[in-house]
Scaffold this motif. Sequence first.
Motif, short mmCIF file in Angstrom:
data_model
loop_
_atom_site.label_atom_id
_atom_site.label_comp_id
_atom_site.label_asym_id
_atom_site.label_seq_id
_atom_site.Cartn_x
_atom_site.Cartn_y
_atom_site.Cartn_z
N ILE A 47 0.84 -1.21 0.00
CA ILE A 47 0.00 0.00 0.00
C ILE A 47 0.86 1.25 0.00
O ILE A 47 0.61 2.21 -0.75
N THR A 48 1.91 1.25 0.85
CA THR A 48 2.80 2.42 0.91
C THR A 48 3.49 2.63 -0.43
O THR A 48 3.56 3.77 -0.93
N ALA A 49 4.03 1.55 -1.01
CA ALA A 49 4.74 1.68 -2.28
C ALA A 49 3.81 2.17 -3.38
O ALA A 49 4.18 3.04 -4.18
N SER A 50 2.58 1.62 -3.43
CA SER A 50 1.63 2.04 -4.46
C SER A 50 1.25 3.51 -4.29
O SER A 50 1.21 4.27 -5.27
N THR A 51 1.01 3.91 -3.04
CA THR A 51 0.63 5.31 -2.79
C THR A 51 1.76 6.27 -3.17
O THR A 51 1.53 7.29 -3.83
N VAL A 52 2.98 5.92 -2.75
CA VAL A 52 4.12 6.79 -3.06
C VAL A 52 4.36 6.85 -4.57
O VAL A 52 4.68 7.92 -5.11
N ALA A 53 4.22 5.71 -5.24
CA ALA A 53 4.42 5.71 -6.69
C ALA A 53 3.42 6.64 -7.38
O ALA A 53 3.77 7.39 -8.29
N ILE A 54 2.16 6.57 -6.94
CA ILE A 54 1.14 7.43 -7.54
C ILE A 54 1.42 8.90 -7.24
O ILE A 54 1.37 9.77 -8.12
#
Length: 454
Positions: free
Chosen positions: A28-35
Amino acid sequence: MLRDQEPGDRGLRDLMPGGRRFSLRVRITASTVAIVLAVLAVGGFAVVALLERSLVGSEAQTAEDQAQQFALDSATAGELAKFDADEVIIQLQLDGVVVGVADDDLKDTLPLPVSERERIVRVLDERYLVQSAPVILDSRVHHVVVGRSLDTADEAVRAATVLMAVAVPAVSAFVALMTWTVVGRSLQPVERIRRDVESAGDDLTRRIAPPGGTDEVSLLTSTMNKMLDKLEAAQRAQRRFVSDASHELRSPVAAIRQHTQVALRHPDTTDLATLAGTVDVEAARLHELVDDLLLLARLDEGMTRNRREIDLDDVVLAEAARLRTLGIVVDTTRVGPARVLGDEVLLVRAVRNAAENARRHAGTRVDLTLTTDAGQVVLYVDDDGDGVPEQDRQRIFHRFERRDDARSRDSGGSGLGLAIVAEAAQHTGGTAALSAAPTGGARLELRLPEHRDR
């Protein structure tokens, strides 16, 4: 040694299907940061591009205004007016040749291009935006060419670029930290639920403490507690079933063993025919009990059974004929035609069990009634026995329950007959119930969906 992990990471990683490498918190953190990083990068690029376009456009408008103003002044004065300003080149050209400059310090500057639109050229390693305006001097068309340096604009763009290059990763890192913290705290109740459910595997009486509120975690807690209730009930039912089945199976086995041991130790007290008759009766009882257990086990497993059209009146009349051969008076005058869709073997067993239950407890007769009512087939099996107390009418449909707890097992059956009737009714889409019969005994009512030809 393995490094310590936070509870949320460890528990959620254990729950991940397919052995996923990263925990839900990390993903979740990686996806949010990527977006966020992608949005900020695109937004930063757009801001820098718009800033550059705005600054260049402003310089272009200023250069155009200056060119027109100097052209107007030159037409009035007959020559190019003097203008001393840093980072501005003003030339008067004739056929591409510089014939005058506003600032004498720039008289050696190469001619700037004359164009109807603004152009960007490089002069002395700097970018200049060039605009021109025509002017008539000495009956000839000259051009006033103004070049404005873009060094200030370029510096502003570079500063904005550096700012974005620093701000975008910084904001992304802040978002990552906040997401990591918020998701971790949000998943802590889920991890606690997981631990509680895992520990409940050894003790199904344990329950998950509700966190309060009406959010998704609270709903998950409620759902898990309901699941544990069902598991506990299923475990109790299974243990009771195994215990009751073992007890029921022990009786005929014990009877067979008792008679055979007596025959072996005291052969003069019995003969072969008596022993064979006893063994045959107990074996038949054992066979019937095993068949009932297997049937119930298959129904519990939800095995697909063959469903077809069945003339239930034929089944009822056949069972009435069987009872008559046993010396029972059976009234079938109210048996009418009725058709259902179901498993024939299961329904035949249900009708037989209902009739056999009535035979066991009947005083002198059994009445069978089969009719249709509002799209349902209704079968009444009445006896003129002692009836069933109202408080026991639901209980005796449970497995290994008897109408009278004080009744002996030999006369009372195994307690599976009516359970099979209820299971058969439910499997066919109907219901089974007990009530008082008009003859004073018990009435077993079986309601099934009627099958009509379309």
